[in-house]
Design an enzyme around this catalytic site. Sequence first.
Site, PDB file in Angstrom:
ATOM      1  CG  ASN A  58      -1.778   1.197   1.369  1.00 24.85           C
ATOM      2  OD1 ASN A  58      -1.845   2.008   0.451  1.00 24.85           O
ATOM      3  ND2 ASN A  58      -2.451   1.324   2.496  1.00 24.85           N
ATOM      4  CE  LYS A 100      -0.208   3.137   4.733  1.00 26.70           C
ATOM      5  NZ  LYS A 100      -0.059   3.232   6.187  1.00 26.70           N
ATOM      6  CG  HIS A 138      -5.862   1.852   5.256  1.00 23.92           C
ATOM      7  ND1 HIS A 138      -5.413   2.776   6.172  1.00 23.92           N
ATOM      8  CD2 HIS A 138      -4.855   0.979   5.066  1.00 23.92           C
ATOM      9  CE1 HIS A 138      -4.171   2.468   6.512  1.00 23.92           C
ATOM     10  NE2 HIS A 138      -3.806   1.379   5.859  1.00 23.92           N
ATOM     11  CD  GLU A 146      -2.871   5.370   6.818  1.00 31.78           C
ATOM     12  OE1 GLU A 146      -2.869   5.394   5.574  1.00 31.78           O
ATOM     13  OE2 GLU A 146      -1.936   4.883   7.492  1.00 31.78           O
ATOM     14  CD  GLU A 178      -3.451  -2.402   7.353  1.00 28.29           C
ATOM     15  OE1 GLU A 178      -2.334  -2.579   6.863  1.00 28.29           O
ATOM     16  OE2 GLU A 178      -4.143  -1.409   7.092  1.00 28.29           O
ATOM     17  N   GLY A 224       2.744   2.309  10.772  1.00 30.58           N
ATOM     18  CA  GLY A 224       3.714   3.389  10.620  1.00 30.58           C
ATOM     19  C   GLY A 224       4.439   3.765  11.895  1.00 30.58           C
ATOM     20  CB  SER A 249       5.449  -1.835  11.923  1.00 34.06           C
ATOM     21  OG  SER A 249       5.070  -0.482  12.143  1.00 34.06           O
TER      22      SER A 249
HETATM   23  P1  13P Z   1       3.120   0.347   7.697  1.00 35.81           P
HETATM   24  O1  13P Z   1       3.640  -0.948   7.092  1.00 35.81           O
HETATM   25  O2  13P Z   1       3.858   1.548   7.246  1.00 35.81           O
HETATM   26  O3  13P Z   1       2.987   0.231   9.175  1.00 35.81           O
HETATM   27  O4  13P Z   1       1.622   0.548   7.122  1.00 35.81           O
HETATM   28  C1  13P Z   1       0.732  -0.497   7.200  1.00 35.81           C
HETATM   29  C2  13P Z   1      -0.481  -0.133   6.441  1.00 35.81           C
HETATM   30  O5  13P Z   1      -1.203   0.781   6.812  1.00 35.81           O
HETATM   31  C3  13P Z   1      -0.768  -0.864   5.208  1.00 35.81           C
HETATM   32  O6  13P Z   1      -2.039  -0.591   4.737  1.00 35.81           O
END
Ligand code: 13P
Length: 240
Positions: free
Chosen positions: A9, A11, A83, A85, A153, A159, A195
């Site tokens: 992803n 983003k 997601h 976010e 997640e 992150g 992560s």
């Molecule tokens: P990270 O791997 O940066 O923690 O992000 C995970 C994520 O949100 C994948 O959709």
Amino acid sequence: MRKLLIAGNWKMNPMPSPLDAYYPRSDIDVVVFPTFLDLKHCIDAGMLCGAQYAHAEDSGAHTGDIGMGMIKDLGCRYVLCGHSERRADHSETNEDVAAQAVAALEHGIHPIVCVGETEQERSEGREKSIVAAQIEALFQLSAFSSQLSIAYEPVWAIGTGKTARPEDAEEMHAFIRSLLPEDKRETTRILYGGSMKPDNCKALLSQPNIDGGLIGGASLKPEQFSTIVDIAVSLFPHSS
Ligand code: 13P
């Protein structure tokens, strides 16, 4: 047997370079989620791609949005739904996310429905009830099909460099699986995200109920992503 799925992803980030690490592999599924701007380039270059979001309605007065039929016509095979976010930035509810998953399935797009609790919810011991409500919203719209995957997640792991311990992630994945309709329980893939990196992916992907990874930061670094894909290939067939 569930085929492992490793998804990147990207983003709201520019396309990484070079792109060699992101191409389909024969033993596992490798999928990337570029920005809308980069999708066409990646699809035309032969990558298996998904959109990071699409609206539940096909078209209409939704400024700035895009419909499932539109991403399907572009060549997307997957879409992320809910997601964390987007749930946070765009106030998407469990019902919105379920409606997106239904729309994706109607268009023959494979939804990856993201679920997970915040740090506070876990500290209050509510992680399972939060995740259960996110999953159960899918049943209310009968958005269930074996052409749907789930990504667990935990928000506190995204992150942050704080990965869930493999045994904790496995416990949640087994719990999620136990919630699924009986006829889909063994075939539905449940990915872990938060992560995931080259140095922790083996322990996570070796768990019997973890069927792949949804990777953010490490997916933007071709070498790291390619190492994770190689490790996933080495683990196939999955132990489940
Ligand atoms: P990270 O791997 O940066 O923690 O992000 C995970 C994520 O949100 C994948 O959709």
